[in-house]
Design an enzyme around this catalytic site. Structure first.
Site, PDB file in Angstrom:
ATOM      1  NE  ARG A 199      -0.669 -53.446  14.434  1.00  0.00           N
ATOM      2  CZ  ARG A 199      -1.771 -53.491  13.680  1.00  0.00           C
ATOM      3  NH1 ARG A 199      -1.719 -53.162  12.397  1.00  0.00           N
ATOM      4  NH2 ARG A 199      -2.920 -53.879  14.190  1.00  0.00           N
ATOM      5  CE1 TYR A 217      25.135 -56.771  17.090  1.00  0.00           C
ATOM      6  CE2 TYR A 217      23.168 -57.578  16.001  1.00  0.00           C
ATOM      7  CZ  TYR A 217      23.839 -57.237  17.155  1.00  0.00           C
ATOM      8  OH  TYR A 217      23.217 -57.361  18.359  1.00  0.00           O
ATOM      9  CG  ASP A 230      24.114 -52.088  10.026  1.00  0.00           C
ATOM     10  OD1 ASP A 230      24.285 -50.996  10.599  1.00  0.00           O
ATOM     11  OD2 ASP A 230      23.771 -53.130  10.623  1.00  0.00           O
ATOM     12  CE  LYS A 238      23.807 -51.838  19.241  1.00  0.00           C
ATOM     13  NZ  LYS A 238      24.101 -52.632  18.068  1.00  0.00           N
TER      14      LYS A 238
HETATM   15  C1  LIG Z   1      23.491 -53.713  17.395  1.00  0.00           C
HETATM   16  C2  LIG Z   1      23.552 -53.818  15.932  1.00  0.00           C
HETATM   17  C3  LIG Z   1      22.459 -54.280  15.187  1.00  0.00           C
HETATM   18  C4  LIG Z   1      21.189 -54.774  15.856  1.00  0.00           C
HETATM   19  O1  LIG Z   1      20.534 -53.757  16.533  1.00  0.00           O
HETATM   20  P1  LIG Z   1      19.638 -53.995  17.847  1.00  0.00           P
HETATM   21  O2  LIG Z   1      19.138 -52.623  18.140  1.00  0.00           O
HETATM   22  O3  LIG Z   1      20.536 -54.546  18.909  1.00  0.00           O
HETATM   23  O4  LIG Z   1      18.572 -54.956  17.491  1.00  0.00           O
HETATM   24  C5  LIG Z   1      22.570 -54.300  13.813  1.00  0.00           C
HETATM   25  N1  LIG Z   1      23.696 -53.897  13.186  1.00  0.00           N
HETATM   26  C6  LIG Z   1      24.762 -53.455  13.871  1.00  0.00           C
HETATM   27  C7  LIG Z   1      25.976 -53.039  13.135  1.00  0.00           C
HETATM   28  C8  LIG Z   1      24.731 -53.399  15.257  1.00  0.00           C
HETATM   29  O5  LIG Z   1      25.803 -52.980  15.929  1.00  0.00           O
END
Ligand SMILES: *Cc1c(COP(=O)(O)O)cnc(C)c1O
Length: 391
Positions: free
Chosen positions: A49, A101, A172, A197
């Site tokens: 962890r 998002y 982000d 992604k």
């Molecule tokens: C998908 C996404 C998230 C969240 O990520 P997860 O891996 O699905 O929890 C956050 N920000 C953006 C821009 C995203 O496309």
């Protein structure tokens, strides 16, 4: 010589550590705990962890790609953002872009607000950000380009405002990936990624990252990740490491496909609007040229009516009607009922997400095959809609 980013995806500057056998693929250390050589002695690892060698290796790679000093890998992007919010106290105020998002908006509204953090939700590329700063404002949170409306914010300009008011700037960077944009170099303090992604890139693993170059923030994240326990598992860390190896060629191919599709969509009479920052008419085009190394492979478009949009979702076959983005397969998304379903209708509409808005995450298929499928789908729908008008 400073290594180019596609090389950094494959080779860390300081390779070695616990990889004793010269294996090219970094080992998966599938262990929960670690034996100590003696009392008061440690291999450097105590319990997974806290840290695991595979996760640590991945974190070093991602930190290198974002030109940060430290990265932290989480089980999902949302786990990363939820932990990030632990930096704030009840009574703190954040400025967040309105077009984010959907999961981030849901977290802020339902979890962070319950914990006493308040938000001003604004349009960071058009509104006067400074006028929303309060005495208790602690941070500005943005995406650029935004999801799904592809608004582009000037990161360096915003970072000047943040620095002047001693606010954290959090970006982000999921949509462009570190291959195309490095917010820390432009003055951001923290970079967020959904590693699910582009970093993972194969629509097969969930992951999230926080990256920083500030020692005070690194210390807080290290404490929080071991305390709250959302660190990425060893096998998933390995999958993301493997995905990152091809980040460069994937981004290049997906981006060139995206531009072709954007231009094709522009020529369709059923399409009322194509929103892709790589089109010179996009309002963020020049900012993108200045702050990024490309325009990415996400594009949003609007149809003349809702029926047309829904028919596209019904008819696509090779292109998959699915949530998520950034993988090798092209996916088409309906923000109204998928990614942004939990965003209240009035906010959705204010952001410009209509019921005829579709989002494409363009993959790395052959461009002609993608255009062939889109063309087939569009012509079929036009035939049906025309037939209905006549009868
Ligand atoms: C998908 C996404 C998230 C969240 O990520 P997860 O891996 O699905 O929890 C956050 N920000 C953006 C821009 C995203 O496309």
């Amino acid at each position: 010589m400073k290594r180019a980013i596609e090389t950094k995806c494959l080779h860390l500057e300081e390779e070695g550590g616990c990889n004793n056998y010269g294996s090219i693929s970094y080992p998966i250390y599938q262990t929960a705990t670690y034996a100590h050589p003696g009392v008061g002695k440690s291999t450097g690892y105590d319990y997974s962890r806290l840290q695991n060698p595979t996760r640590e290796h991945l974190e070093k790679v991602v930190a290198a790609l974002e030109n940060g000093t430290d990265a932290f890998a989480f089980s999902t992007g949302m786990a990363a953002i939820a932990l990030l919010m632990e930096l704030f106290q009840p009574g703190d105020h954040l400025i967040a872009d309105a077009d984010l998002y959907g999961g981030s908006i849901r977290l802020f509204r339902n979890v962070s607000e319950k914990n006493g953090v308040t938000f001003s939700s604004i349009d960071c590329c058009r509104d006067d950000v400074e006028s929303y700063i309060q005495e208790n404002t602690k941070a500005i949170y943005i995406e650029t380009p935004t999801n799904p409306m592809m608004n582009v914010t000037d990161i360096a300009a915003l970072s000047e405002i943040a620095k002047r008011h001693r606010l954290l700037l959090i970006v982000d960077n999921t949509f462009l990936s570190p291959y195309l944009q490095n917010p820390l170099d432009l003055g951001a303090d923290i970079v967020v990624h959904s590693g699910t992604k582009y970093l993972g890139g194969h629509n097969d693993t969930l992951a999230g990252f926080l990256v920083t170059n500030r020692e005070d923030i690194r210390e807080k994240f290290a404490f929080l990740i071991k305390t709250t326990g959302a660190g990425l598992a060893p096998f998933d860390s390995w999958l993301i490491l493997r995905g990152i190896k091809t980040l460069g060629i994937r981004m290049e191919k997906a981006q060139s496909n995206a531009l072709e599709i954007a231009n094709w969509l522009k020529a369709q009479s059923a399409v009322t609007r194509v929103i892709y920052p790589g089109l010179p008419e996009h309002p963020g085009y020049n900012i993108m040229k200045k702050q990024a190394r490309g325009f990415g492979a996400m594009l949003t478009f609007q149809l003349k009516n809702k029926e047309f949009a829904l028919a596209i979702l019904e008819k696509v076959r090779m292109i998959k009607f699915a949530e998520s983005l950034g993988g090798v397969e092209t996916l088409i998304t309906y923000p109204t009922t998928q990614t942004h379903a939990d965003v209240p209708k009035e906010i959705r509409e204010k952001n410009g997400i209509t019921e005829s808005t579709l989002r494409l995450s363009v993959g790395i298929e052959n461009a002609e095959d993608l255009l062939y499928e889109l063309n087939k789908v569009f012509r079929e729908i036009e035939g049906e809609q025309y037939g209905r008008e006549k009868s």
